[in-house]
Design an enzyme around this catalytic site. Structure first.
Site, mmCIF file in Angstrom:
data_model
loop_
_atom_site.group_PDB
_atom_site.id
_atom_site.type_symbol
_atom_site.label_atom_id
_atom_site.label_comp_id
_atom_site.label_asym_id
_atom_site.label_seq_id
_atom_site.Cartn_x
_atom_site.Cartn_y
_atom_site.Cartn_z
ATOM 1 N N SER A 1 0.799 -1.223 0.000
ATOM 2 C CA SER A 1 0.000 0.000 0.000
ATOM 3 C C SER A 1 0.832 1.274 0.000
ATOM 4 O O SER A 1 1.606 1.493 -0.914
ATOM 5 C CB SER A 1 -0.954 -0.043 1.185
ATOM 6 O OG SER A 1 -1.916 0.954 1.052
ATOM 7 N N HIS A 2 0.702 2.066 1.065
ATOM 8 C CA HIS A 2 1.358 3.373 1.112
ATOM 9 C C HIS A 2 2.824 3.265 1.537
ATOM 10 O O HIS A 2 3.503 4.278 1.621
ATOM 11 C CB HIS A 2 0.608 4.276 2.085
ATOM 12 C CG HIS A 2 0.560 3.701 3.474
ATOM 13 N ND1 HIS A 2 -0.297 2.672 3.808
ATOM 14 C CD2 HIS A 2 1.278 3.971 4.580
ATOM 15 C CE1 HIS A 2 -0.103 2.355 5.086
ATOM 16 N NE2 HIS A 2 0.845 3.121 5.580
ATOM 17 N N ASP B 1 -2.408 6.602 -3.349
ATOM 18 C CA ASP B 1 -1.266 5.882 -2.774
ATOM 19 C C ASP B 1 -0.809 4.713 -3.639
ATOM 20 O O ASP B 1 -1.298 4.524 -4.762
ATOM 21 C CB ASP B 1 -1.588 5.413 -1.347
ATOM 22 C CG ASP B 1 -2.524 4.223 -1.313
ATOM 23 O OD1 ASP B 1 -3.340 4.088 -2.248
ATOM 24 O OD2 ASP B 1 -2.447 3.416 -0.359
ATOM 25 N N ASP C 1 -1.303 1.482 -3.812
ATOM 26 C CA ASP C 1 -2.271 0.543 -4.399
ATOM 27 C C ASP C 1 -3.602 1.194 -4.754
ATOM 28 O O ASP C 1 -4.564 0.493 -5.083
ATOM 29 C CB ASP C 1 -2.493 -0.642 -3.445
ATOM 30 C CG ASP C 1 -3.077 -0.205 -2.109
ATOM 31 O OD1 ASP C 1 -2.857 0.949 -1.708
ATOM 32 O OD2 ASP C 1 -3.763 -1.023 -1.469
ATOM 33 N N ASP D 1 -5.935 2.868 -3.065
ATOM 34 C CA ASP D 1 -7.138 2.918 -2.235
ATOM 35 C C ASP D 1 -7.222 4.185 -1.389
ATOM 36 O O ASP D 1 -8.276 4.497 -0.845
ATOM 37 C CB ASP D 1 -7.286 1.654 -1.370
ATOM 38 C CG ASP D 1 -6.091 1.375 -0.479
ATOM 39 O OD1 ASP D 1 -5.114 2.154 -0.520
ATOM 40 O OD2 ASP D 1 -6.127 0.366 0.249
ATOM 41 N N ARG D 2 -6.125 4.941 -1.283
ATOM 42 C CA ARG D 2 -6.170 6.192 -0.520
ATOM 43 C C ARG D 2 -6.281 7.391 -1.452
ATOM 44 O O ARG D 2 -5.854 7.321 -2.612
ATOM 45 C CB ARG D 2 -4.889 6.379 0.296
ATOM 46 C CG ARG D 2 -4.705 5.369 1.376
ATOM 47 C CD ARG D 2 -3.494 5.725 2.205
ATOM 48 N NE ARG D 2 -3.326 4.728 3.253
ATOM 49 C CZ ARG D 2 -2.719 4.940 4.399
ATOM 50 N NH1 ARG D 2 -2.184 6.119 4.658
ATOM 51 N NH2 ARG D 2 -2.616 3.987 5.294
ATOM 52 N N LYS E 1 -11.489 0.733 0.416
ATOM 53 C CA LYS E 1 -11.485 2.161 0.180
ATOM 54 C C LYS E 1 -11.011 2.395 -1.248
ATOM 55 O O LYS E 1 -10.373 1.529 -1.848
ATOM 56 C CB LYS E 1 -10.630 2.898 1.204
ATOM 57 C CG LYS E 1 -9.197 2.414 1.367
ATOM 58 C CD LYS E 1 -8.566 3.113 2.563
ATOM 59 C CE LYS E 1 -7.090 2.797 2.717
ATOM 60 N NZ LYS E 1 -6.865 1.608 3.568
HETATM 61 C C1 VG1 Z 1 -2.936 2.455 8.479
HETATM 62 C C2 VG1 Z 1 -4.084 3.423 8.698
HETATM 63 C C3 VG1 Z 1 -5.410 2.698 8.566
HETATM 64 C C4 VG1 Z 1 -5.476 1.996 7.201
HETATM 65 C C5 VG1 Z 1 -4.278 1.088 7.027
HETATM 66 C C6 VG1 Z 1 -4.213 0.455 5.658
HETATM 67 O O1 VG1 Z 1 -2.956 1.460 9.484
HETATM 68 O O2 VG1 Z 1 -3.982 4.044 9.943
HETATM 69 O O3 VG1 Z 1 -6.459 3.628 8.717
HETATM 70 O O4 VG1 Z 1 -6.647 1.244 7.096
HETATM 71 O O5 VG1 Z 1 -3.071 1.833 7.208
HETATM 72 O O6 VG1 Z 1 -4.191 1.425 4.666
HETATM 73 P P1 VG1 Z 1 -1.997 1.517 10.773
HETATM 74 O O7 VG1 Z 1 -2.288 0.255 11.514
HETATM 75 O O8 VG1 Z 1 -0.600 1.644 10.257
HETATM 76 O O9 VG1 Z 1 -2.397 2.746 11.522
HETATM 77 V V1 VG1 Z 1 -3.444 1.077 3.182
HETATM 78 O O10 VG1 Z 1 -3.685 2.281 2.164
HETATM 79 O O11 VG1 Z 1 -1.994 0.610 3.745
HETATM 80 O O12 VG1 Z 1 -4.249 -0.350 2.642
HETATM 81 CO CO CO Z 2 -3.381 1.669 0.228
#
Ligand code: VG1
Ligand code: CO
Length: 542
Positions: A112-113, A276, A278, A280-281, A375
């Site tokens: 993801s991010h 981001d 992938d 979704d953000r 998302k």
């Molecule tokens: C973070 C965010 C959370 C989000 C998750 C996955 O998790 O706070 O709101 O759902 O990333 O997002 P954490 O446990 O690091 O706070 V993504 O875009 O990585 O799928």
């Molecule tokens: Co993501």
């Protein structure tokens, strides 16, 4: 073709976090690492005769991991795998393909991010037949499986040609390579008023979309530039790269700083957005107007009926606990239900499936609806465009109008990254131990009304999730929340969430960091962040 049964041993630490299993790329590329986890997935959900979707965000190792997963799917008896061309699928597009084709689930390769590359991060997650992330019970079963695994199955075969759209066979498994964008773009056309948005672009509306060298580039170019007629070049960093061009593909003011500079500079476009790794953000920005994700959710909830896909209104709105209560105020005004869930999109799945919520959002730049079970960055950007096209107002005007009507939930998150895990755990344990003594106490002129460790009971299936974040609620309605990240791959990341409500009409246009200064001081005093971690200043402020 022969199926080999390969002897293996459990590898410690294969426990999925907030969103799948994420590790440093060299860890994932180590002997048996990917294979053990994928076999654990198939052992838990079953592969024989089933159909899955497979794709990823294009980061380093994405292409090779896809070939391994395909060979394992075939060796485990899968009937069919639908793969995005080039092994590419954004997370929301994968969720859509699972639902559209009524498959038994899907495997998404993404961290993801988190940054990508040979020394950065890789990840794998499993989504269920509803298109949503596997719930905790399922990921826990997968983890348990990795602790006792002794063998995995692998087909002895050459790579599948993933560059060409069309049907192929891998052992007894059908592999359908599909265009990653077309079905997703078609879904977006059913939800939004494309002619109205196109007319706005024809009228001179200017936009900047920063895909951050990650997966949304091809989606954004097709939808924004080709179908909606935004000027060529509207989408920048539009080619997905294995290392995201060295960028940190996290759409927030810190990491999308080029976009922020443009939106706050001379001759800024009317609308800016970023997504981001992938896809979704999302972050949305107007000319000289940053929209916090919590406010974005609230504005989208208040205006979603302006888009054709939501013209019938919303069934309910759900937000993660650390997300500000701005969306709740909109839900109250509309007379619809609002829900507060733990962090992570998997907790929205039951509410969406049961038809209790239509829109969901997280303060971490995540917004989505019941169109998929993830998302969806581009979805949020298109809904904003649809609203702007109908209301014919600027982002700044829409925000100001929203605050004037509902009041403003000043909000910020402070992240302290790569803290030694022991120090972070000790700090949280001490604060947790003191929670019961806090109500009635004062700190920084603030009176503490309540304090707890957030626990959630799913209203649909009754499952309980404990330990979801320490909350300290003040008498005036403001609050601070502390939790440790479940997506990081290096030490611990402390997330400190701060919120304060201003009813208006005065005091609606302060700088959030100034408006929240008492909460920030209170949080540092209550948790003794400096004492435990040595940190005073956050690494990232959003
Ligand atoms: C973070 C965010 C959370 C989000 C998750 C996955 O998790 O706070 O709101 O759902 O990333 O997002 P954490 O446990 O690091 O706070 V993504 O875009 O990585 O799928
Ligand atoms: Co993501």
């Amino acid at each position: 073709m022969t199926v080999h049964t390969v002897a293996t041993q459990p590898i410690a630490g294969q426990k999925p976090g907030t969103s799948g299993l994420r590790k440093k790329t060299p860890v994932f590329m180590g002997p048996h690492y990917l294979e053990n986890f994928v076999q654990a997935i198939f052992d838990v959900v079953g592969a024989q005769g089933k159909t899955f979707v497979l794709g990823g965000d294009g980061r380093y190792f994405n292409d090779r991991a896809a070939q391994v997963i395909l060979r394992m799917a075939a060796a485990n008896g899968a009937a069919r795998v639908i793969v995005g061309q080039g092994a590419i699928l954004s997370t929301p597009a994968a969720s859509h393909l699972i639902r559209l084709n009524r498959t038994d689930g899907g495997i998404i390769m993404s961290a993801s991010h988190n940054p990508g590359g040979p020394t950065e991060d890789f990840g794998v997650k499993f989504n269920m037949g509803n298109g949503g992330p596997a719930p905790e019970g399922v990921t826990e079963a997968m983890y348990q499986r990795t602790t006792v695994i002794t063998e995995y199955r692998m087909l002895d075969a050459q790579d599948v040609d993933l560059a060409t759209v069309g049907r192929q066979h891998l052992g007894g498994t059908i592999v359908d390579v599909v265009d990653p964008v077309s079905d997703y773009a078609a879904l977006m056309e059913t939800l939004f008023d494309f002619p109205a948005i196109a007319a706005m672009f024809r009228g001179g509306f200017r936009m900047r979309m920063d895909s951050m060298c990650a997966v949304t580039g091809p989606y954004a170019v097709e939808i924004l530039e080709r179908r909606l007629g935004a000027a060529p070049g509207t989408v920048v960093n539009a080619t997905p790269l294995p290392d995201f061009g060295g960028m940190h593909p996290d759409p927030n003011p810190t990491w999308a700083h080029a976009l922020m500079a443009e939106m706050f500079g001379a001759d800024a476009p009317d609308f800016g957005a970023a997504s981001d790794g992938d896809g979704d953000r999302n972050m949305v920005v107007g000319a000289m107007a940053y929209v916090s994700p919590s406010d974005s959710l609230a504005v989208l909830a208040a205006n979603a009926h302006l888009a054709p896909g939501y013209a019938a209104g919303l069934k309910g709105v759900a937000r993660s606990m650390p997300t500000s209560a701005a969306a709740d105020r909109v839900a109250d005004a509309m007379g619809i239900a609002s829900y507060e869930t733990p962090t992570g999109w998997k907790f929205f799945g039951n509410l969406l499936d049961a038809g209790r919520a239509t829109l969901c959002g997280e303060e971490s730049f995540g917004t989505g609806s019941d169109h998929v079970r993830e998302k969806d960055g581009l979805w949020a950007i298109l809904l904003w465009l649809n609203i702007l096209a109908v209301r014919q107002q600027s982002v700044a005007e829409i925000l100001a109008g929203h605050w004037a009507r509902y009041g403003r939930n000043y909000y910020s998150r402070h992240d302290f990254e790569a803290i030694p895990t022991d120090s972070a755990d000790a700090m949280m344990a001490v604060l947790k131990g003191r929670l019961a003594t806090l109500p009635g106490q004062g700190v920084e002129d603030l009176q503490i009304a309540a304090a707890d460790d957030f626990s959630y009971t799913d209203p649909v299936d009754g499952s309980v999730s404990n330990g979801q974040g320490l909350r300290i609620l003040f008498v005036d309605g403001s609050r601070i929340v502390l939790r440790l990240s479940g997506t990081g791959t290096e030490g611990a990341t402390l997330r400190l969430y701060l919120e304060r409500y201003a009813a208006g009409p005065d005091g609606l246009h302060h700088d959030p960091q100034q408006a929240l200064a008492p909460m920030i001081r209170a949080a540092h005093r209550l948790a003794d962040i400096e004492g435990f971690t040595g940190r005073v200043t956050p690494d990232v402020i959003t």
